[in-house]
Design an enzyme around this catalytic site. Structure first.
Site, PDB file in Angstrom:
ATOM      1  N   GLN A   1     -31.618  52.980 -39.362  1.00  0.00           N
ATOM      2  CA  GLN A   1     -31.887  53.943 -38.291  1.00  0.00           C
ATOM      3  C   GLN A   1     -33.090  54.828 -38.601  1.00  0.00           C
ATOM      4  O   GLN A   1     -34.079  54.847 -37.904  1.00  0.00           O
ATOM      5  CB  GLN A   1     -30.650  54.829 -38.076  1.00  0.00           C
ATOM      6  CG  GLN A   1     -29.446  54.072 -37.571  1.00  0.00           C
ATOM      7  CD  GLN A   1     -28.238  54.978 -37.374  1.00  0.00           C
ATOM      8  OE1 GLN A   1     -28.337  56.189 -37.390  1.00  0.00           O
ATOM      9  NE2 GLN A   1     -27.090  54.366 -37.168  1.00  0.00           N
TER      10      GLN A   1
ATOM     11  N   GLY B 292     -35.782  55.458 -40.720  1.00  0.00           N
ATOM     12  CA  GLY B 292     -37.178  55.082 -40.643  1.00  0.00           C
ATOM     13  C   GLY B 292     -37.778  54.637 -41.949  1.00  0.00           C
ATOM     14  O   GLY B 292     -37.081  54.118 -42.820  1.00  0.00           O
TER      15      GLY B 292
ATOM     16  N   ARG C 192     -28.637  62.619 -51.389  1.00  0.00           N
ATOM     17  CA  ARG C 192     -27.404  62.042 -50.823  1.00  0.00           C
ATOM     18  C   ARG C 192     -26.210  62.096 -51.753  1.00  0.00           C
ATOM     19  O   ARG C 192     -25.079  62.266 -51.301  1.00  0.00           O
ATOM     20  CB  ARG C 192     -27.654  60.569 -50.467  1.00  0.00           C
ATOM     21  CG  ARG C 192     -28.361  60.453 -49.199  1.00  0.00           C
ATOM     22  CD  ARG C 192     -28.441  59.047 -48.730  1.00  0.00           C
ATOM     23  NE  ARG C 192     -29.381  59.077 -47.625  1.00  0.00           N
ATOM     24  CZ  ARG C 192     -30.060  58.045 -47.197  1.00  0.00           C
ATOM     25  NH1 ARG C 192     -29.907  56.871 -47.774  1.00  0.00           N
ATOM     26  NH2 ARG C 192     -30.883  58.167 -46.192  1.00  0.00           N
TER      27      ARG C 192
HETATM   28  C1  SIN Z   1     -30.461  57.001 -42.414  1.00  0.00           C
HETATM   29  O1  SIN Z   1     -30.988  56.817 -41.327  1.00  0.00           O
HETATM   30  O2  SIN Z   1     -29.796  58.001 -42.676  1.00  0.00           O
HETATM   31  C2  SIN Z   1     -30.571  55.945 -43.467  1.00  0.00           C
HETATM   32  C3  SIN Z   1     -31.906  55.924 -44.007  1.00  0.00           C
HETATM   33  C4  SIN Z   1     -31.914  55.336 -45.387  1.00  0.00           C
HETATM   34  O3  SIN Z   1     -30.880  54.947 -45.905  1.00  0.00           O
HETATM   35  O4  SIN Z   1     -32.963  55.323 -46.000  1.00  0.00           O
END
Ligand code: SIN
Length: 494
Positions: A46, A48, A273
């Site tokens: 999603q 980018g 994260r």
């Molecule tokens: C996200 O759109 O949160 C995922 C992007 C990613 O995992 O790099």
């Protein structure tokens, strides 16, 4: 025996980046995918692609953010190769036809995600970046590329450190042997080893397991990234809610409206994260319900059409401005040890994308560096292959006659992985899951979870065997690292 120049296993962004570069230079390749061509994590992505293209940015800043998110466990040369080449590779992609979202004057729009100190994420179709990027890459393939859907690679053909292709089973049940000068593993990660994941249903650790059987070097397997915000409906994961939502002002709150990242990290909701996932996880353990408060985001449905669609499909009333979330397995930082141009310890065998571990992500990947890795290192791999001249060695495969006797079902493996090798790991408990895996090692194998008889196994059983193999290897790596680092958060005793 099917003789061919190049075999690519998988059909995500890394696979297509190699294929596009090869085919434009007149090289032929066969893409083998066990699912459909769109069955990949890349198509689902999603947020980018992170790239230092805005006027306030430069690749050194991107480099620093990548290292900081990765807890400085990254391979600095690989990171520099990625971030310094990214602007050119992405500009080339745009010049070849890719349309990222722009303002009315045609300037690229830059979003923000966790652990980036600047807006650096380019996107397409709002939050449909993966789909748009993949559509563009597929459109750039020419007649030099053949795509075989529904053909599962069961084994790599390796002898004396040389790879000569793969063994597959096709849709009609035929076992095929390919003799290829170059074999490229682009099989993605291991998300389906967990009950809650953002990953496509096909991502069952196949590449990791077959690499292990073939004697490839593996690295950093314990580092598994959990994405903090998966849409959560009655305990079930229903898809990803992009981190870009928090980048645009979304805030994590509990059922009482308490902002849960306040006072935890200087970047608050946009902390790395691993940090955010642990906070959400611990809150959920204490009985909290966690939501993304989207009330500060203007035109939410326009900016995030895909997230809006999955919310509505699952009965979420967006006018209430609260999306229920919880963390889910998202990305494997570890994998097959490879250089940025795909080389592994076995001649003729390359690994790229999430299947590979170049060390670029360290102990925790920086958001939106994975599509970037696929496109940049995919291109490097194709260029590397085009510079070399290799003819596959001709040999007969050594058959295995070992049969599988018992297998668990997928849900059992997923439950165990979440319990023992999840967001928080207890070192004293890890031997229990290793022992559990050992119950399923067939007798008479030279090494645990080694090669088995392919003629007596279904594709589903092969996937389960690959999940067991990958889970076993990850659990062993997790046990071997007794200190917490990035996504590997370990406590000595429960
Ligand atoms: C996200 O759109 O949160 C995922 C992007 C990613 O995992 O790099």
């Amino acid at each position: 025996m099917i003789k061919t120049d190049i075999v690519i296993i998988g059909s995500g962004i890394a696979a297509l980046s190699v294929a596009v570069t090869l085919c434009k230079n007149g090289r032929k390749a066969i893409i083998l995918t066990k699912g459909l061509r769109n069955s990949s994590n890349s198509s689902l992505a999603q947020g980018g692609i992170s790239v230092a293209l805005s006027k306030n940015d430069n690749f050194n800043m991107h480099y620093n953010d990548t290292l900081e998110a990765g807890c400085y466990y990254n391979n600095p040369e690989a990171v520099m190769a990625l971030v310094s080449n990214a602007p050119k590779v992405i500009k080339d992609f745009i010049n070849s036809g890719m349309k990222f979202d722009t303002d009315e004057k045609g300037n690229l729009l830059f979003g923000k995600e966790g652990a980036h100190h600047i807006n650096r994420i380019i996107h397409a179709g709002g939050d449909r970046t993966g789909q748009k990027v993949m559509e563009e890459l597929f459109s750039q393939l020419n007649e030099n590329i053949t795509i075989n859907e529904g053909e599962m690679v069961m084994e790599l053909r390796v002898k004396n450190n040389e790879c000569s292709g793969v063994i597959t089973r096709d849709l009609d049940g035929n076992i095929n042997r390919y003799e290829a000068n170059y074999t490229i593993l682009a099989t993605g990660g291991i998300g389906q080893l967990y009950p809650c994941t953002s990953n496509d249903i096909t991502i069952t650790g196949d590449g990791l397991a077959m690499a292990y059987r073939a004697g490839l070097e593996l690295s950093n397997l314990e580092f598994i990234q959990f994405h903090p915000t998966m849409l959560n409906i009655n305990g079930k994961t229903k898809g990803l809610v992009s981190e870009a939502v928090r980048g645009d002002g979304g805030i994590l709150v509990n059922q009482n409206g308490v902002k849960i990242m306040e006072g935890v990290h200087e970047l608050k909701d946009l902390a790395p994260r691993d940090v955010v996932s642990r906070v959400v996880y611990n809150r959920c353990l204490r009985g909290d319900h966690i939501y993304l408060d989207i009330s500060r985001i203007e035109n939410f449905e326009e900016r995030f059409p895909y997230v809006s669609e999955i919310c509505k499909e699952n009965g979420i009333d967006l006018s209430k401005k609260l999306i229920p979330i919880r963390p889910g397995a998202h990305f494997h930082m570890g994998g097959i040890k490879a250089s940025p141009d795909g080389k592994t310890n076995i001649n003729g065998l390359y690994a790229i994308g999430e299947a590979a571990c170049t060390g670029v992500h360290g102990a925790n990947r920086l958001a939106s560096n994975s599509l970037l890795e696929g496109i940049v290192f995919g291109r490097f791999t194709a260029e590397n292959i085009m510079k070399s001249k290799r003819i596959a060695l001709h040999f007969d495969d050594e058959e295995s006659y070992v049969k599988l006797d018992k297998l668990p079902d997928k849900a059992e493996i997923q439950k165990k992985m979440m319990e023992f090798i999840g967001i928080v790991r207890y070192r004293n408990k890890i031997p229990k899951i290793i022992k559990w895996f050992e119950n399923f090692i067939p007798d008479k194998l030279e090494k645990p979870f080694g090669k088995i008889n392919l003629t007596e196994i279904t594709d589903e059983q092969m996937e389960i065997y690959n999940m067991l193999t990958s889970g076993y290897l990850i659990a062993k790596s997790a046990f071997n690292r007794d200190e917490s680092l990035g996504a590997h958060y370990i406590i000595s005793e429960e």
